[in-house]
Design an enzyme around this catalytic site. Structure first.
Site, PDB file in Angstrom:
ATOM      1  N   CYS A   1      79.356   7.345 138.617  1.00 19.29           N
ATOM      2  CA  CYS A   1      79.750   7.165 140.025  1.00 19.29           C
ATOM      3  C   CYS A   1      79.008   6.051 140.749  1.00 19.29           C
ATOM      4  O   CYS A   1      79.624   5.071 141.162  1.00 19.29           O
ATOM      5  CB  CYS A   1      79.579   8.476 140.772  1.00 19.29           C
ATOM      6  SG  CYS A   1      80.718   9.733 140.190  1.00 19.29           S
TER       7      CYS A   1
ATOM      8  N   VAL B   1      85.377  16.208 137.224  1.00 18.89           N
ATOM      9  CA  VAL B   1      85.880  16.614 138.532  1.00 18.89           C
ATOM     10  C   VAL B   1      87.094  17.532 138.403  1.00 18.89           C
ATOM     11  O   VAL B   1      87.147  18.610 139.001  1.00 18.89           O
ATOM     12  CB  VAL B   1      86.207  15.372 139.393  1.00 18.89           C
ATOM     13  CG1 VAL B   1      86.974  15.755 140.648  1.00 18.89           C
ATOM     14  CG2 VAL B   1      84.918  14.665 139.775  1.00 18.89           C
TER      15      VAL B   1
ATOM     16  N   GLY C   1      61.917   5.643 139.965  1.00  6.76           N
ATOM     17  CA  GLY C   1      62.120   5.815 138.522  1.00  6.76           C
ATOM     18  C   GLY C   1      62.853   4.639 137.922  1.00  6.76           C
ATOM     19  O   GLY C   1      62.732   3.494 138.370  1.00  6.76           O
TER      20      GLY C   1
ATOM     21  N   PHE D   1      82.455  15.544 146.255  1.00 10.93           N
ATOM     22  CA  PHE D   1      81.039  15.170 146.367  1.00 10.93           C
ATOM     23  C   PHE D   1      80.166  15.905 145.344  1.00 10.93           C
ATOM     24  O   PHE D   1      78.949  15.859 145.452  1.00 10.93           O
ATOM     25  CB  PHE D   1      80.530  15.456 147.780  1.00 10.93           C
ATOM     26  CG  PHE D   1      81.278  14.682 148.842  1.00 10.93           C
ATOM     27  CD1 PHE D   1      80.953  13.357 149.096  1.00 10.93           C
ATOM     28  CD2 PHE D   1      82.313  15.261 149.553  1.00 10.93           C
ATOM     29  CE1 PHE D   1      81.653  12.627 150.050  1.00 10.93           C
ATOM     30  CE2 PHE D   1      83.014  14.543 150.511  1.00 10.93           C
ATOM     31  CZ  PHE D   1      82.692  13.217 150.765  1.00 10.93           C
TER      32      PHE D   1
ATOM     33  N   LYS E   1      79.576   2.199 139.716  1.00  9.75           N
ATOM     34  CA  LYS E   1      80.932   1.684 139.953  1.00  9.75           C
ATOM     35  C   LYS E   1      81.320   1.800 141.425  1.00  9.75           C
ATOM     36  O   LYS E   1      82.028   0.943 141.943  1.00  9.75           O
ATOM     37  CB  LYS E   1      81.951   2.385 139.043  1.00  9.75           C
ATOM     38  CG  LYS E   1      82.440   3.723 139.545  1.00  9.75           C
ATOM     39  CD  LYS E   1      83.683   4.176 138.819  1.00  9.75           C
ATOM     40  CE  LYS E   1      84.032   5.614 139.145  1.00  9.75           C
ATOM     41  NZ  LYS E   1      84.347   5.905 140.546  1.00  9.75           N
TER      42      LYS E   1
HETATM   43  N1  NAD Z   1      81.803  12.739 137.630  1.00 10.83           N
HETATM   44  C1  NAD Z   1      81.347  12.938 138.851  1.00 10.83           C
HETATM   45  O1  NAD Z   1      80.216  13.379 139.074  1.00 10.83           O
HETATM   46  C2  NAD Z   1      82.231  12.629 140.037  1.00 10.83           C
HETATM   47  C3  NAD Z   1      81.889  13.140 141.302  1.00 10.83           C
HETATM   48  C4  NAD Z   1      82.715  12.864 142.376  1.00 10.83           C
HETATM   49  C5  NAD Z   1      83.833  12.067 142.205  1.00 10.83           C
HETATM   50  N2  NAD Z   1      84.128  11.559 140.970  1.00 10.83           N
HETATM   51  C6  NAD Z   1      85.346  10.757 140.821  1.00 10.83           C
HETATM   52  O2  NAD Z   1      86.367  11.582 140.289  1.00 10.83           O
HETATM   53  C7  NAD Z   1      87.216  10.832 139.404  1.00 10.83           C
HETATM   54  C8  NAD Z   1      87.243  11.468 138.035  1.00 10.83           C
HETATM   55  O3  NAD Z   1      85.924  11.431 137.515  1.00 10.83           O
HETATM   56  P1  NAD Z   1      85.516  12.233 136.188  1.00 10.83           P
HETATM   57  O4  NAD Z   1      84.059  12.024 136.000  1.00 10.83           O
HETATM   58  O5  NAD Z   1      86.071  13.612 136.264  1.00 10.83           O
HETATM   59  O6  NAD Z   1      86.348  11.399 135.098  1.00 10.83           O
HETATM   60  P2  NAD Z   1      86.564  11.744 133.556  1.00 10.83           P
HETATM   61  O7  NAD Z   1      86.683  10.441 132.895  1.00 10.83           O
HETATM   62  O8  NAD Z   1      85.526  12.720 133.107  1.00 10.83           O
HETATM   63  O9  NAD Z   1      87.966  12.497 133.518  1.00 10.83           O
HETATM   64  C9  NAD Z   1      89.189  11.911 133.796  1.00 10.83           C
HETATM   65  C10 NAD Z   1      90.261  12.694 133.043  1.00 10.83           C
HETATM   66  O10 NAD Z   1      91.538  12.218 133.453  1.00 10.83           O
HETATM   67  C11 NAD Z   1      92.403  12.213 132.324  1.00 10.83           C
HETATM   68  N3  NAD Z   1      93.545  11.317 132.552  1.00 10.83           N
HETATM   69  C12 NAD Z   1      93.578   9.968 132.612  1.00 10.83           C
HETATM   70  N4  NAD Z   1      94.831   9.523 132.821  1.00 10.83           N
HETATM   71  C13 NAD Z   1      95.624  10.618 132.900  1.00 10.83           C
HETATM   72  C14 NAD Z   1      97.008  10.815 133.113  1.00 10.83           C
HETATM   73  N5  NAD Z   1      97.853   9.788 133.279  1.00 10.83           N
HETATM   74  N6  NAD Z   1      97.474  12.073 133.131  1.00 10.83           N
HETATM   75  C15 NAD Z   1      96.648  13.124 132.963  1.00 10.83           C
HETATM   76  N7  NAD Z   1      95.314  12.990 132.753  1.00 10.83           N
HETATM   77  C16 NAD Z   1      94.803  11.755 132.731  1.00 10.83           C
HETATM   78  C17 NAD Z   1      91.502  11.771 131.187  1.00 10.83           C
HETATM   79  O11 NAD Z   1      92.028  12.123 129.918  1.00 10.83           O
HETATM   80  C18 NAD Z   1      90.193  12.517 131.527  1.00 10.83           C
HETATM   81  O12 NAD Z   1      90.133  13.781 130.890  1.00 10.83           O
HETATM   82  C19 NAD Z   1      86.670   9.413 139.436  1.00 10.83           C
HETATM   83  O13 NAD Z   1      87.346   8.678 140.425  1.00 10.83           O
HETATM   84  C20 NAD Z   1      85.224   9.605 139.850  1.00 10.83           C
HETATM   85  O14 NAD Z   1      84.688   8.473 140.483  1.00 10.83           O
HETATM   86  C21 NAD Z   1      83.369  11.842 139.878  1.00 10.83           C
END
Ligand code: NAD
Length: 471
Positions: free
Chosen positions: A283, A15, A276, A155, A286
């Site tokens: 996402c 994200v 499937g 999203f 959790k």
């Molecule tokens: N992946 C998806 O498709 C998606 C879609 C919509 C929303 N989200 C939400 O977005 C959020 C992030 O998801 P993601 O998949 O990008 O996670 P991710 O695990 O890929 O990335 C999180 C990043 O945050 C960094 N981080 C953690 N603590 C930190 C800190 N104190 N300072 C700086 N950086 C820090 C980590 O090193 C990591 O690179 C989650 O809440 C997720 O539910 C994800």
């Protein structure tokens, strides 16, 4: 060009990284902060740590111009007007979201705030997180006139993340006052006014200058719930059609026909009505659990959410039973596993049903050779290469001399296999398809026993059909 805003994005995962390059793409100055030094180094050197369409080009276009990467949060906070928190919110032991990464970031931000900032929740968080963020800032002695907290849930879908970000169905902004709403409106203005879409080199997609992105302004609580409720609803659609698929199998109906007939109803729609192996990824599992937990915390019985999860878990067990039913015993059987990622077009294996199924097969004594176009390196961290767990360079290598081929992820390339070649490669022509990538009749014509989800299994006439197990 946009009225440029200085934006700080905290977190450079799926994200954060996508948001950072897309904010640069629409004209803002972006600093993206991550506390993972190795990741920041890769990004600074022009590397791309995740598999995502359009990301390499976007990053190359904006690195060192619109977007920079750093581990130094304090300086980034001072330099920006808006701070987007995009760190992980993983599932904790109770099912509730673990918000400790968010709290750690907010505490660090509190130490550096030197003027008015809008702090934006981009991560998926439970309702009232906005209040907790305000409380943490207050407890750390930050004057409340120096910040507003806004919810702006994301999203995007992995695999189409850049396009989803730049061509969103909607932009949700949950904010406490006009001042903070105004800043978010300025940030998204190139998308909501449509000016971005008429720019040369703009990424094409569903939005355009006549039909730009829409913004929905709500309270922060409503915005937080919009995100959880949307994901839970999409998970519900998947679990619903999977439950229908199980009934379809029991009565010799075809879930693909059923989904087609249902989806044509414009109130229902085809999307996410795909039977499937069930949903996975970082996402849906959790978020459904966290939403359930939040409802319970506030005294609301939301049993439907429990049922969505239960159906999803059972789906993998049902698939395992299909493998067992088709192959009788598994010890020593060579299985080709096509797919490791939780869905096609991504290298993300978090909560991947494919990984769970493979673990179950290994426990039962099978020898698995897996192939995935993008997720093999990540998969090796949870399924290390071993005598019974091998990785192949291509799908035909994986299928060579296999007792059966299992399709576990819906990569496009797994739906376009040269079936004559596959038949020559395998030891026995058996395909067990957890993603319904083929028409059963086509597989029969190519000499395969074909077992899929929610459709009658096709066994070659000479073999005869084994009796169905009750799941
Ligand atoms: N992946 C998806 O498709 C998606 C879609 C919509 C929303 N989200 C939400 O977005 C959020 C992030 O998801 P993601 O998949 O990008 O996670 P991710 O695990 O890929 O990335 C999180 C990043 O945050 C960094 N981080 C953690 N603590 C930190 C800190 N104190 N300072 C700086 N950086 C820090 C980590 O090193 C990591 O690179 C989650 O809440 C997720 O539910 C994800």
């Amino acid at each position: 060009m946009a009225d440029s805003v200085s934006v700080c994005v905290i977190g450079s995962g799926y994200v954060g990284l996508v948001a950072a390059v897309c904010f640069a793409e629409i004209g803002h100055r972006v600093i993206c902060v991550d506390n993972d030094e190795a990741r920041v180094k890769i990004l600074r050197d022009g590397g791309v740590p995740i598999f995502e369409e359009h990301l390499p080009e976007m990053l190359a276009k904006h690195l060192g111009r619109g977007v920079e990467f750093t581990t130094e949060l304090a300086a980034a906070v001072r330099d920006c007007d808006a701070l987007f928190i995009a760190v992980g919110t993983p599932q904790g032991a109770s099912g509730a979201a673990d918000l400790s990464y968010i709290e750690a970031v907010v505490a660090e931000v509190a130490r550096s705030i030197d003027g008015y900032k809008v702090i934006v929740e981009k991560s998926t968080v439970p309702v009232y997180t906005n209040e907790w963020i305000r409380r943490v800032l207050y407890r750390h002695g930050v004057d409340p006139s120096r910040y507003d907290v806004v919810s702006n849930p994301e999203f995007l879908r992995e695999g189409t993340a850049i396009k989803d970000f730049l061509h969103p169905d909607r932009i949700v902004v949950g904010a406490p006052n006009e001042r903070s709403i105004e800043l978010l409106r300025r940030i998204y203005e190139p998308l909501t006014s449509g000016t971005y879409y008429s720019q040369p080199g703009a990424l094409p997609g569903p939005c355009n200058s006549e039909c730009p992105a829409k913004i929905v302004v709500t309270s922060a609580q409503s915005a937080e719930i919009i995100k959880h409720a949307s994901n839970a609803f999409l998970a519900l659609k998947i679990s619903f059609i999977n439950a229908v698929a199980n009934l379809a199998e029991a009565v010799d109906a075809d879930v693909e026909d059923i989904a087609e007939g249902m989806g044509l109803d414009s109130r229902i729609g085809h999307k996410f009505l795909r039977a499937g192996l069930g949903y996975g990824g970082s996402c849906f599992p959790k978020d459904v659990a966290a939403f359930h937990q939040v409802a319970q915390q506030y005294g609301v019985e939301f049993q439907l959410l429990r049922e969505i999860r239960k159906i999803n878990e059972t789906q993998k067990e049902i698939f395992f039973n299909k493998v067992l039913q088709a192959l009788w015993t598994l010890r020593g059987k060579r299985l080709a596993a096509l797919g490791l990622a939780f869905k096609g077009n991504t290298d993300d294996i978090r909560e991947s049903p494919a990984i769970d199924v493979i673990k179950r097969l290994l426990e039962a004594g099978a020898i698995v050779t897996a192939y995935d176009p993008a997720a093999m390196e990540r998969a090796k961290e949870v399924l290390p290469p071993a005598q019974n767990m091998m990785y192949a360079d291509g799908l035909f290598d994986a299928a060579q001399d296999a007792d059966a081929v299992l399709i576990l992820t819906d990569w496009k390339e797994f739906g376009d296999i040269d079936l004559a070649m596959l038949n020559r490669a395998v030891r026995f022509p058996i395909v067990i398809d957890g993603r319904n990538m083929y028409k059963p009749q086509l597989m029969l014509e190519h000499g395969f026993t074909y077992v899929s989800v929610g459709r009658p299994a096709n066994y070659l006439a000479q073999e005869g059909k084994p009796r169905k197990f009750a799941n």
